[in-house]
Design a protein around this motif. Sequence first.
Motif, PDB file in Angstrom:
ATOM      1  N   MET A   1      43.677  55.695  34.674  1.00 19.41           N
ATOM      2  CA  MET A   1      44.199  54.710  33.762  1.00 19.41           C
ATOM      3  C   MET A   1      43.938  55.182  32.333  1.00 19.41           C
ATOM      4  SD  MET A   1      43.123  50.694  33.352  1.00 19.41           S
ATOM      5  CE  MET A   1      41.380  51.008  33.440  1.00 19.41           C
ATOM      6  N   LYS A   2      44.910  55.013  31.469  1.00 19.29           N
ATOM      7  CA  LYS A   2      44.804  55.423  30.071  1.00 19.29           C
ATOM      8  C   LYS A   2      45.061  54.207  29.189  1.00 19.29           C
ATOM      9  CE  LYS A   2      46.326  59.512  28.677  1.00 19.29           C
ATOM     10  NZ  LYS A   2      47.202  60.599  28.210  1.00 19.29           N
ATOM     11  N   LYS A   3      44.189  54.005  28.201  1.00 18.23           N
ATOM     12  CA  LYS A   3      44.341  52.879  27.282  1.00 18.23           C
ATOM     13  C   LYS A   3      44.100  53.349  25.853  1.00 18.23           C
ATOM     14  CE  LYS A   3      44.110  48.669  29.528  1.00 18.23           C
ATOM     15  NZ  LYS A   3      43.786  47.306  29.332  1.00 18.23           N
ATOM     16  N   THR A   4      44.725  52.651  24.904  1.00 20.52           N
ATOM     17  CA  THR A   4      44.564  52.952  23.489  1.00 20.52           C
ATOM     18  C   THR A   4      43.904  51.763  22.798  1.00 20.52           C
ATOM     19  OG1 THR A   4      46.519  54.359  23.526  1.00 20.52           O
ATOM     20  CG2 THR A   4      45.779  53.603  21.372  1.00 20.52           C
ATOM     21  N   TYR A   5      42.928  52.058  21.958  1.00 23.73           N
ATOM     22  CA  TYR A   5      42.164  51.026  21.261  1.00 23.73           C
ATOM     23  C   TYR A   5      42.217  51.249  19.763  1.00 23.73           C
ATOM     24  CZ  TYR A   5      40.213  50.606  25.920  1.00 23.73           C
ATOM     25  OH  TYR A   5      40.073  50.460  27.271  1.00 23.73           O
ATOM     26  N   LYS A   6      42.233  50.148  19.017  1.00 25.42           N
ATOM     27  CA  LYS A   6      42.153  50.214  17.558  1.00 25.42           C
ATOM     28  C   LYS A   6      40.697  50.484  17.204  1.00 25.42           C
ATOM     29  CE  LYS A   6      43.223  47.451  13.458  1.00 25.42           C
ATOM     30  NZ  LYS A   6      42.071  47.825  12.711  1.00 25.42           N
ATOM     31  N   ILE A   7      40.484  51.379  16.233  1.00 23.22           N
ATOM     32  CA  ILE A   7      39.123  51.695  15.799  1.00 23.22           C
ATOM     33  C   ILE A   7      39.007  51.517  14.291  1.00 23.22           C
ATOM     34  CG2 ILE A   7      38.678  53.311  17.692  1.00 23.22           C
ATOM     35  CD1 ILE A   7      39.131  55.606  15.643  1.00 23.22           C
ATOM     36  N   ASP A   8      37.775  51.416  13.832  1.00 21.84           N
ATOM     37  CA  ASP A   8      37.490  51.353  12.403  1.00 21.84           C
ATOM     38  C   ASP A   8      36.444  52.427  12.115  1.00 21.84           C
ATOM     39  OD1 ASP A   8      37.335  50.592   9.790  1.00 21.84           O
ATOM     40  OD2 ASP A   8      36.099  48.814  10.151  1.00 21.84           O
ATOM     41  N   VAL A   9      36.877  53.468  11.415  1.00 20.58           N
ATOM     42  CA  VAL A   9      35.988  54.589  11.086  1.00 20.58           C
ATOM     43  C   VAL A   9      36.334  55.078   9.686  1.00 20.58           C
ATOM     44  CG1 VAL A   9      37.487  56.301  12.180  1.00 20.58           C
ATOM     45  CG2 VAL A   9      35.055  56.774  11.975  1.00 20.58           C
ATOM     46  N   ASP A  10      35.319  55.575   8.961  1.00 21.46           N
ATOM     47  CA  ASP A  10      35.472  55.887   7.540  1.00 21.46           C
ATOM     48  C   ASP A  10      36.090  57.232   7.205  1.00 21.46           C
ATOM     49  OD1 ASP A  10      34.329  53.423   6.967  1.00 21.46           O
ATOM     50  OD2 ASP A  10      32.305  54.256   6.949  1.00 21.46           O
ATOM     51  N   CYS A  11      35.824  58.252   8.027  1.00 28.87           N
ATOM     52  CA  CYS A  11      36.305  59.584   7.652  1.00 28.87           C
ATOM     53  C   CYS A  11      36.707  60.393   8.882  1.00 28.87           C
ATOM     54  CB  CYS A  11      35.239  60.337   6.850  1.00 28.87           C
ATOM     55  SG  CYS A  11      33.790  60.783   7.807  1.00 28.87           S
ATOM     56  N   ALA A  12      37.461  61.441   8.652  1.00 25.25           N
ATOM     57  CA  ALA A  12      37.957  62.278   9.747  1.00 25.25           C
ATOM     58  C   ALA A  12      36.816  62.973  10.480  1.00 25.25           C
ATOM     59  CB  ALA A  12      38.949  63.304   9.207  1.00 25.25           C
ATOM     60  N   ASN A  13      35.793  63.391   9.754  1.00 20.68           N
ATOM     61  CA  ASN A  13      34.646  64.041  10.384  1.00 20.68           C
ATOM     62  C   ASN A  13      33.935  63.074  11.334  1.00 20.68           C
ATOM     63  OD1 ASN A  13      32.830  66.215  10.800  1.00 20.68           O
ATOM     64  ND2 ASN A  13      31.374  65.226   9.404  1.00 20.68           N
ATOM     65  N   CYS A  14      33.790  61.832  10.906  1.00 19.52           N
ATOM     66  CA  CYS A  14      33.152  60.811  11.743  1.00 19.52           C
ATOM     67  C   CYS A  14      34.013  60.539  12.980  1.00 19.52           C
ATOM     68  CB  CYS A  14      32.953  59.523  10.959  1.00 19.52           C
ATOM     69  SG  CYS A  14      31.880  59.733   9.524  1.00 19.52           S
ATOM     70  N   ALA A  15      35.318  60.517  12.803  1.00 15.70           N
ATOM     71  CA  ALA A  15      36.228  60.303  13.928  1.00 15.70           C
ATOM     72  C   ALA A  15      36.080  61.429  14.947  1.00 15.70           C
ATOM     73  CB  ALA A  15      37.672  60.216  13.435  1.00 15.70           C
ATOM     74  N   ASN A  16      35.913  62.647  14.468  1.00 18.40           N
ATOM     75  CA  ASN A  16      35.709  63.793  15.360  1.00 18.40           C
ATOM     76  C   ASN A  16      34.407  63.645  16.141  1.00 18.40           C
ATOM     77  OD1 ASN A  16      36.470  66.383  16.416  1.00 18.40           O
ATOM     78  ND2 ASN A  16      34.849  67.248  15.139  1.00 18.40           N
ATOM     79  N   LYS A  17      33.350  63.208  15.467  1.00 14.55           N
ATOM     80  CA  LYS A  17      32.065  62.983  16.125  1.00 14.55           C
ATOM     81  C   LYS A  17      32.179  61.884  17.187  1.00 14.55           C
ATOM     82  CE  LYS A  17      29.138  64.375  12.255  1.00 14.55           C
ATOM     83  NZ  LYS A  17      28.178  63.898  11.250  1.00 14.55           N
ATOM     84  N   MET A  18      32.955  60.836  16.878  1.00 15.36           N
ATOM     85  CA  MET A  18      33.171  59.757  17.844  1.00 15.36           C
ATOM     86  C   MET A  18      33.891  60.282  19.083  1.00 15.36           C
ATOM     87  SD  MET A  18      34.338  56.530  15.484  1.00 15.36           S
ATOM     88  CE  MET A  18      34.821  55.519  16.880  1.00 15.36           C
ATOM     89  N   GLU A  19      34.881  61.129  18.864  1.00 16.37           N
ATOM     90  CA  GLU A  19      35.632  61.712  19.984  1.00 16.37           C
ATOM     91  C   GLU A  19      34.711  62.536  20.883  1.00 16.37           C
ATOM     92  OE1 GLU A  19      38.958  65.132  20.362  1.00 16.37           O
ATOM     93  OE2 GLU A  19      39.577  63.385  19.177  1.00 16.37           O
TER      94      GLU A  19
END
Length: 72
Positions: A1-19
């Motif tokens: 199953m694949k789902k998409t969620y809205k996120i709130d993150v400040d910067c691209a580097n932080c988004a990469n760390k979250m991934e």
Amino acid sequence: MKKTYKIDVDCANCANKMELAANKVSGVSSATVNFMALKMTVEFDEGAEEKAVMKQVLKACRKVEDDCEIYF
């Protein structure tokens, strides 16, 4: 199953760390974060409980970016 969620993150580097953090969570087959769209797409392992896995994903993401949010 694949789902998409809205996120709130400040910067691209932080988004990469979250991934990277999300991909290490048990029950996640793959996770990708699109910083420009502020969305996280998660593919779950077969039989994984979505809500329980997403709570663990949020916990893992907050270890690398304490003020991030995932809306699920």
